[in-house]
Design a protein around this motif. Sequence first.
Motif, PDB file in Angstrom:
ATOM      1  N   TYR A  98      28.016 -48.156 -41.080  1.00 45.99           N
ATOM      2  CA  TYR A  98      28.034 -48.870 -40.659  1.00 45.99           C
ATOM      3  C   TYR A  98      28.135 -50.424 -41.300  1.00 45.99           C
ATOM      4  O   TYR A  98      27.575 -49.939 -42.586  1.00 45.99           O
ATOM      5  CB  TYR A  98      26.676 -49.539 -39.925  1.00 45.99           C
ATOM      6  N   ILE A  99      29.444 -51.373 -41.585  1.00 48.57           N
ATOM      7  CA  ILE A  99      29.469 -51.945 -41.749  1.00 48.57           C
ATOM      8  C   ILE A  99      29.595 -53.286 -41.447  1.00 48.57           C
ATOM      9  O   ILE A  99      29.490 -53.849 -39.991  1.00 48.57           O
ATOM     10  CB  ILE A  99      31.414 -52.319 -43.011  1.00 48.57           C
ATOM     11  N   ILE A 100      28.658 -54.384 -41.764  1.00 53.25           N
ATOM     12  CA  ILE A 100      28.979 -55.563 -40.997  1.00 53.25           C
ATOM     13  C   ILE A 100      28.545 -56.840 -42.028  1.00 53.25           C
ATOM     14  O   ILE A 100      28.586 -57.070 -43.512  1.00 53.25           O
ATOM     15  CB  ILE A 100      27.266 -55.751 -40.211  1.00 53.25           C
ATOM     16  N   SER A 101      29.252 -57.818 -41.510  1.00 52.79           N
ATOM     17  CA  SER A 101      30.015 -58.993 -42.092  1.00 52.79           C
ATOM     18  C   SER A 101      30.088 -60.415 -41.431  1.00 52.79           C
ATOM     19  O   SER A 101      30.244 -59.841 -40.598  1.00 52.79           O
ATOM     20  CB  SER A 101      31.150 -58.414 -42.688  1.00 52.79           C
ATOM     21  N   SER A 102      30.750 -60.926 -41.959  1.00 59.80           N
ATOM     22  CA  SER A 102      31.242 -62.762 -41.378  1.00 59.80           C
ATOM     23  C   SER A 102      32.346 -62.351 -40.616  1.00 59.80           C
ATOM     24  O   SER A 102      32.978 -63.225 -39.608  1.00 59.80           O
ATOM     25  CB  SER A 102      31.075 -63.417 -41.442  1.00 59.80           C
ATOM     26  N   LYS A 103      33.826 -60.736 -40.676  1.00 54.17           N
ATOM     27  CA  LYS A 103      34.902 -61.178 -40.405  1.00 54.17           C
ATOM     28  C   LYS A 103      35.365 -59.821 -40.690  1.00 54.17           C
ATOM     29  O   LYS A 103      34.586 -58.423 -41.337  1.00 54.17           O
ATOM     30  CB  LYS A 103      35.830 -61.538 -41.604  1.00 54.17           C
ATOM     31  N   LYS A 104      35.959 -59.703 -40.441  1.00 55.20           N
ATOM     32  CA  LYS A 104      37.230 -58.513 -40.046  1.00 55.20           C
ATOM     33  C   LYS A 104      37.217 -57.285 -41.910  1.00 55.20           C
ATOM     34  O   LYS A 104      38.204 -58.039 -42.738  1.00 55.20           O
ATOM     35  CB  LYS A 104      38.317 -58.407 -39.574  1.00 55.20           C
ATOM     36  N   GLU A 105      36.869 -56.612 -42.849  1.00 55.14           N
ATOM     37  CA  GLU A 105      36.701 -55.761 -43.771  1.00 55.14           C
ATOM     38  C   GLU A 105      37.510 -54.935 -44.062  1.00 55.14           C
ATOM     39  O   GLU A 105      37.504 -54.521 -42.967  1.00 55.14           O
ATOM     40  CB  GLU A 105      35.094 -55.641 -43.991  1.00 55.14           C
ATOM     41  N   PRO A 106      38.544 -54.654 -45.088  1.00 61.63           N
ATOM     42  CA  PRO A 106      39.069 -53.391 -45.376  1.00 61.63           C
ATOM     43  C   PRO A 106      38.148 -52.629 -45.706  1.00 61.63           C
ATOM     44  O   PRO A 106      38.978 -51.835 -45.974  1.00 61.63           O
ATOM     45  CB  PRO A 106      39.584 -54.565 -46.358  1.00 61.63           C
ATOM     46  N   HIS A 107      37.191 -52.962 -46.287  1.00 59.61           N
ATOM     47  CA  HIS A 107      35.921 -51.411 -46.268  1.00 59.61           C
ATOM     48  C   HIS A 107      36.229 -50.428 -45.708  1.00 59.61           C
ATOM     49  O   HIS A 107      36.311 -49.444 -46.028  1.00 59.61           O
ATOM     50  CB  HIS A 107      35.035 -52.410 -47.240  1.00 59.61           C
ATOM     51  N   GLY A 108      36.468 -51.225 -44.069  1.00 56.69           N
ATOM     52  CA  GLY A 108      36.294 -49.620 -42.909  1.00 56.69           C
ATOM     53  C   GLY A 108      37.645 -48.773 -43.134  1.00 56.69           C
ATOM     54  O   GLY A 108      36.936 -47.400 -42.748  1.00 56.69           O
ATOM     55  N   LEU A 109      38.531 -49.491 -43.319  1.00 51.71           N
ATOM     56  CA  LEU A 109      39.217 -48.595 -44.126  1.00 51.71           C
ATOM     57  C   LEU A 109      39.611 -47.688 -44.855  1.00 51.71           C
ATOM     58  O   LEU A 109      39.886 -45.836 -44.869  1.00 51.71           O
ATOM     59  CB  LEU A 109      40.850 -49.428 -44.073  1.00 51.71           C
ATOM     60  N   VAL A 110      38.599 -47.912 -46.291  1.00 52.63           N
ATOM     61  CA  VAL A 110      38.780 -47.266 -47.453  1.00 52.63           C
ATOM     62  C   VAL A 110      37.282 -45.845 -46.965  1.00 52.63           C
ATOM     63  O   VAL A 110      37.990 -44.438 -47.171  1.00 52.63           O
ATOM     64  CB  VAL A 110      38.318 -47.844 -48.356  1.00 52.63           C
ATOM     65  N   PHE A 111      36.871 -46.434 -46.548  1.00 49.35           N
ATOM     66  CA  PHE A 111      35.544 -45.257 -45.606  1.00 49.35           C
ATOM     67  C   PHE A 111      36.097 -44.552 -45.090  1.00 49.35           C
ATOM     68  O   PHE A 111      35.683 -43.031 -44.740  1.00 49.35           O
ATOM     69  CB  PHE A 111      34.415 -45.506 -45.081  1.00 49.35           C
ATOM     70  N   GLN A 112      36.901 -44.941 -43.720  1.00 47.83           N
ATOM     71  CA  GLN A 112      37.800 -44.324 -42.908  1.00 47.83           C
ATOM     72  C   GLN A 112      38.356 -42.726 -43.327  1.00 47.83           C
ATOM     73  O   GLN A 112      38.657 -42.398 -42.501  1.00 47.83           O
ATOM     74  CB  GLN A 112      37.726 -44.960 -41.184  1.00 47.83           C
ATOM     75  N   ASP A 113      39.806 -43.554 -44.134  1.00 45.77           N
ATOM     76  CA  ASP A 113      40.251 -42.442 -44.833  1.00 45.77           C
ATOM     77  C   ASP A 113      40.042 -41.481 -45.831  1.00 45.77           C
ATOM     78  O   ASP A 113      40.528 -40.277 -45.306  1.00 45.77           O
ATOM     79  CB  ASP A 113      41.127 -43.700 -45.679  1.00 45.77           C
TER      80      ASP A 113
END
Length: 374
Positions: A98-113
């Motif tokens: 789960y990723i929560i932030s004030s904006k769209k983060e690039p970390h999601g791509l890292v974990f997804q990949d």
Amino acid sequence: MFLAHRVCMTSQGQPWVSSVVHKVRLQIAQDPSLNYEYMPVTGMQSFIQASLKLLFGKHNPVIAENRVGGVHTVGDNGAFQLGAQFLKIWHQDSQIVYIISSKKEPHGLVFQDIGFKVSEHSFWDSKKLCMDSNALLNVVEEAPHGCIFVIGNIGDCKLTQSQWARLMASMKRKQIFPFFDIPYQGFSTGDLEEDTRFLRYFVSRGFEFFCSQSLSKTFGIYDEGVGVLVVVALNNQLLLRVLSQLMTLTQALWRNPPTMGARIITSILCNPALHEEWKHSLKGLVGDIMLVKEKVKEKLRLLGTPGSWDHITNQNGPHSYLGLNSKQVEYLVKEKHIYIHKNGRINFTCINACNIDYITQSINEAVLSTKGSP
């Protein structure tokens, strides 16, 4: 006009660099004692230790008990890349992030990949035009047992003491593993300790966690992307085991990190006079950011722009939401050639004396031209 720069800008439209960095860079270049041998796999130890003291405070029990360590990482995303690789192997109970932030983060791509199932959330409420602290609490409540919870820019989400207690109690109960992101310590309030106070709460409650500490932005050395994957464990033995596994993964990712950025930062943090000069320049930058926000809000008020614009000054840091809807953003881009993110988030350091009138008048036009649209 481009208002979505990742880096902080000066009033002259150039990337901001702490005044002390130029001085230190020159000293390093002229130091005849330096050799350019490979660093250890975990990186420059003096840099890691200085960074940990900056993050937690040098008298924090977690440092005294020798149960916090780190790995010198590359770029803004290196810590997440390394941490995700470790969790993929050693966090078999749940492969959900789960990723929560004030904006769209690039970390999601890292974990997804890497193969994680990723669920992304924001605590910016575009209807109420504020950071909704309850959004963070609600996402924790709905998150599955044992998942990994990445929290970015948590300083933007102002939780009360009771909300902190509720958040940590929920995470403890569900055995959620926290992974924090500290992208620019000191930029939220101008106070380095205040910006990371929440980490001390988690340490005092006996949490183990990872933290991505990115340091390049706070010194203004954007081309020397450098940071630390911070590891907090329950004791020193567990810490050493984790660091041992991270060393193996690091050899596959980058093997030896670059040192120039780390040398600059270490030289500043380990020299009291340079440290104070850097802190002073950081406070000056934060003061300038708040002044720009106040001027934008006041100019919109004088123009009679419909709506309240208090949300501009209620947000911390250089990157904040204007509170415009998609039609208004589209108007700025197509009609006024002011380029910003689709969600209306801009870098306020891109606004200066030369462009503030044009920008505020354009915002006024955008709001008036789309009045009544959702």
